[in-house]
Scaffold this active site. Structure first.
Site, PDB file in Angstrom:
ATOM      1  N   LEU A  39      10.026  10.957  42.597  1.00 45.24           N
ATOM      2  CA  LEU A  39      11.039  10.503  41.563  1.00 45.24           C
ATOM      3  C   LEU A  39      11.686  11.798  41.137  1.00 45.24           C
ATOM      4  CD1 LEU A  39       9.255   7.566  39.870  1.00 45.24           C
ATOM      5  CD2 LEU A  39      10.930   7.502  41.731  1.00 45.24           C
ATOM      6  N   GLY A  40      10.644  12.939  40.821  1.00 47.53           N
ATOM      7  CA  GLY A  40      11.520  13.903  40.038  1.00 47.53           C
ATOM      8  C   GLY A  40      10.563  15.170  39.907  1.00 47.53           C
ATOM      9  N   GLY A  43       9.372  17.890  36.795  1.00 47.81           N
ATOM     10  CA  GLY A  43       9.469  18.418  35.347  1.00 47.81           C
ATOM     11  C   GLY A  43       8.888  19.831  35.230  1.00 47.81           C
ATOM     12  N   ASN A  44       8.685  20.241  34.046  1.00 44.95           N
ATOM     13  CA  ASN A  44       8.309  21.822  33.921  1.00 44.95           C
ATOM     14  C   ASN A  44       6.870  21.871  34.361  1.00 44.95           C
ATOM     15  OD1 ASN A  44      10.936  22.140  32.796  1.00 44.95           O
ATOM     16  ND2 ASN A  44      10.013  21.888  30.707  1.00 44.95           N
ATOM     17  N   GLY A  58       5.200  19.581  36.266  1.00 42.09           N
ATOM     18  CA  GLY A  58       4.448  18.740  37.349  1.00 42.09           C
ATOM     19  C   GLY A  58       5.725  18.051  38.253  1.00 42.09           C
ATOM     20  N   VAL A  73       6.595  13.913  39.652  1.00 43.83           N
ATOM     21  CA  VAL A  73       6.348  12.476  39.448  1.00 43.83           C
ATOM     22  C   VAL A  73       6.721  11.635  40.680  1.00 43.83           C
ATOM     23  CG1 VAL A  73       7.045  10.505  37.786  1.00 43.83           C
ATOM     24  CG2 VAL A  73       6.988  12.633  36.974  1.00 43.83           C
ATOM     25  N   LYS A  94       2.330  10.762  37.763  1.00 42.30           N
ATOM     26  CA  LYS A  94       2.651  12.231  37.484  1.00 42.30           C
ATOM     27  C   LYS A  94       1.265  13.049  37.857  1.00 42.30           C
ATOM     28  CE  LYS A  94       4.042  15.062  33.443  1.00 42.30           C
ATOM     29  NZ  LYS A  94       4.647  14.827  32.019  1.00 42.30           N
ATOM     30  N   ASP A 113      11.169  16.727  22.115  1.00 40.08           N
ATOM     31  CA  ASP A 113      11.959  16.656  23.244  1.00 40.08           C
ATOM     32  C   ASP A 113      12.615  15.280  23.550  1.00 40.08           C
ATOM     33  OD1 ASP A 113      12.871  17.999  25.502  1.00 40.08           O
ATOM     34  OD2 ASP A 113      11.045  17.583  26.665  1.00 40.08           O
TER      35      ASP A 113
END
Length: 605
Positions: A326-327, A329-330, A332, A334, A349, A441
């Site tokens: 899905l995407g 992050g900083n 890890g 997902v 995640k 955030d």
């Protein structure tokens, strides 16, 4: 060839001796007679010369009867005389004899060659060993002088330390200290001299020689002992390593290399040698059992997680199938995943462990918040586990994705904006009032939507963008931080640099970006990131266009007040007229979410 008395000359190579009646130095001097006699005529060659036997006589009488000398004896005398230099005897031959058969001793059998005889120690076989060295008193000294020297040497030996007496004798010089031309020692004597336990005399202090020998055997004794503590600290390796004498030494295992060498290793040195990067986190990470133990918080293993509050979540990797990414992050990645036993689709995640304290703190922070913060405005938590160096967090899957993927062209429907703002305010209010947590955030990528129209918060200041699209991860210049967080320094107007009001600023930027369809401080409008940050801190705050209602514009303007003390708190925001206006209004969030997904799919195709 003939003798001075005109007697026939014959040579015998089988017998060669030197008569001891005259000193060796007199051989070949004027007055001595060299006589050769023939013992056999069978060896006479065509010229009449005989090569049967050769004898040398140093008698000055020149009689033919004295030419017969017995062959040299191979027996070793019981009391061998002191070794003397044996002169070299060169036999002169005439030109005629050299033209015949040459006299070559090397062509004879080795047993027939003349040998130099040296005294051999009693009971010692000198075959295959180096020659025995001469005695300590070489030369032509008389017997009484030799006896006196021996007695003097013995008296000196008694007064020397025992460590020297053990390795020296009247006939064997000390290695490195004896006379020139000393010989190698037998292995047994050499092993005795190189003992690791030098013996000190109980009555005499240890001499310089004994100290030097002990230092040569044990290199650790060569360390200087006169330097002060500061010098010792400077020479010590970096880290918490103290080699001062106050540190006790720990016993060493009998089977260890240090024990066999007689060494005691300080415990601090052992710790420094065995320390690894994982040792710093040994109180958290147990590599043998594959467990993460966050004290007073939670314990993770491959089968799930147990929280100190009593909650337990049993789930493991064998029950999960990864469907798609899905995407990122900083910290890890997902995935969309399927939980086979229940058939529930979830967001998985993965956070790869790094040897940084911040990573461990962020993991336990998110786990603690997710399992505690139960709210319709925060994503649900399904469990977590630790396997193969990664922490996997299972949570609710929001099929519509994040708001940054859905607001293309801007959201013109104020009802959708107001419902979204209300959900975010309620989620932040729950975190602060029930768990005393500030999100830190807030941005469109952390606001998730599903096809039912529900809006929920995720990513509680731990891992950045939970489901940020891959294309968005390259946009590193966008900042949602409040001006007081960007400024360098302490408090501003008596207010701390980071409070709840910082999240309120981020909420105002998020609603404004969703309405405009773009970040309010576009990077292309500034020459550098510093110019962009300067505009956030010192420029006028952005606002909604006049096409929006005054209530909507007021809501955003209050959130984006440069003075944090003038910003509203969560209770004031939840009761703002703009949000209350759309609480009871008919807003079809599900239809909007489905339409946004359809439009996004068409753009992809």
């Amino acid at each position: 060839m003939s003798s001075p008395n005109n007697q026939p000359l014959s040579c015998s190579l089988r017998q060669l001796s030197i008569s001891p009646t005259a000193p060796p130095g007199d051989v070949g001097t004027p007055g001595s007679l060299l006589s050769l006699s023939s013992s056999s005529s069978s060896n006479t060659d065509s010229s009449g010369s005989s090569l049967g036997s050769l004898s040398l006589n140093s008698n000055s009488s020149g009689s033919d009867n004295d030419s017969k000398v017995s062959s040299p004896s191979r027996e070793i005398p019981s009391d061998p005389p002191l070794p003397r230099a044996v002169p070299t005897v060169r036999l002169g031959r005439s030109t005629s004899s050299r033209s015949r058969n040459s006299l070559n001793l090397d062509m004879k059998d080795p047993s027939e060659k003349p040998r130099r005889s040296l005294p051999t120690a009693a009971g010692q076989n000198n075959i295959g060993s180096p020659p025995t060295p001469p005695g300590p008193f070489p030369g032509g000294l008389s017997t009484d002088i030799q006896e006196k020297l021996k007695a003097f040497h013995a008296s000196r030996s008694k007064s020397m330390p025992e460590v020297v007496n053990k390795i020296s004798s009247p006939t064997t010089p000390i290695v490195g200290m004896g006379q020139r031309g000393s010989y190698p020692l037998p292995n047994s004597q050499l092993a005795g001299r190189l003992s690791n336990s030098p013996v000190k005399s109980p009555n005499m202090p240890e001499s310089g020689l004994a100290k030097s020998l002990a230092a040569a055997r044990n290199p650790l004794l060569n360390r200087p002992t006169s330097f002060n503590r500061q010098t010792r600290i400077r020479r010590a390796p970096p880290g918490k390593l103290d080699l001062s004498n106050s540190n006790p030494t720990s016993p060493v295992s009998p089977s260890s290399m240090a024990s066999r060498r007689g060494l005691n290793i300080p415990p601090t040195l052992k710790q420094a040698v065995s320390e690894t990067p994982f040792s710093t986190f040994s109180d958290i990470l147990d590599a043998k059992s594959g467990t993460l133990n966050f004290k007073n918080k939670a314990v993770l293993n491959s089968e799930g997680v147990n929280f100190s509050s009593g909650s337990s979540f049993r789930i493991n990797m064998s029950e999960i199938i990864k469907l798609e990414e899905l995407g990122k992050g900083n910290y890890g990645v997902v995935y969309k995943a399927l939980h086979q036993p229940t058939g529930v689709t979830m967001a998985l995640k993965e956070i790869r462990l790094s040897l940084e304290e911040a990573t461990f703190n962020q993991i336990i922070m998110e786990l603690d918040i997710l399992h505690k913060a139960v709210s319709p405005y925060i994503v649900d938590f399904y469990g977590a586990f630790f396997v193969e160096g990664s922490v996997f967090i299972c949570m609710e899957y929001m099929d519509a994705g994040s708001m940054d993927k859905l607001y293309a062209g801007g959201i013109k429907d104020e009802g959708v904006l107001a419902r979204t703002a209300y959900a975010v305010v309620q989620g932040l209010k729950t975190l602060k009032e029930e768990h005393n947590i500030i999100h830190r955030d807030v941005k469109p990528t952390n606001v998730l939507v599903n096809s039912n129209g529900q809006v929920k918060l995720c990513d509680f200041g731990v891992s950045g963008n939970l489901v940020a699209s891959i294309s968005k991860t390259n946009i590193g210049c966008q900042s949602y931080m409040a001006p007081e967080r960007i400024r360098v320094g302490g408090p501003t107007n008596g207010v701390l640099t980071y409070t709840v009001q910082a999240d309120v600023w981020s909420l105002g930027l998020t609603i404004l970006e969703m309405a405009l369809g773009a970040y309010p401080y576009p990077p292309e409008s500034y020459t550098s990131i510093f110019a962009q940050l300067s505009a956030i801190c010192d420029g006028d705050p952005p606002s909604l266009p006049d096409s929006f209602s005054p209530e909507a514009r007021d809501f955003v303007n209050k959130c984006l007040n440069k003075n944090p003390s003038l910003r509203p708190d969560y209770h004031e925001l939840a009761n703002h007229p703009w949000l209350l206006k759309y609480q009871n209004a008919d807003v079809d969030m599900a239809s909007w979410a489905k339409g946004a997904l359809k439009e996004k799919g068409e753009k992809r195709s």
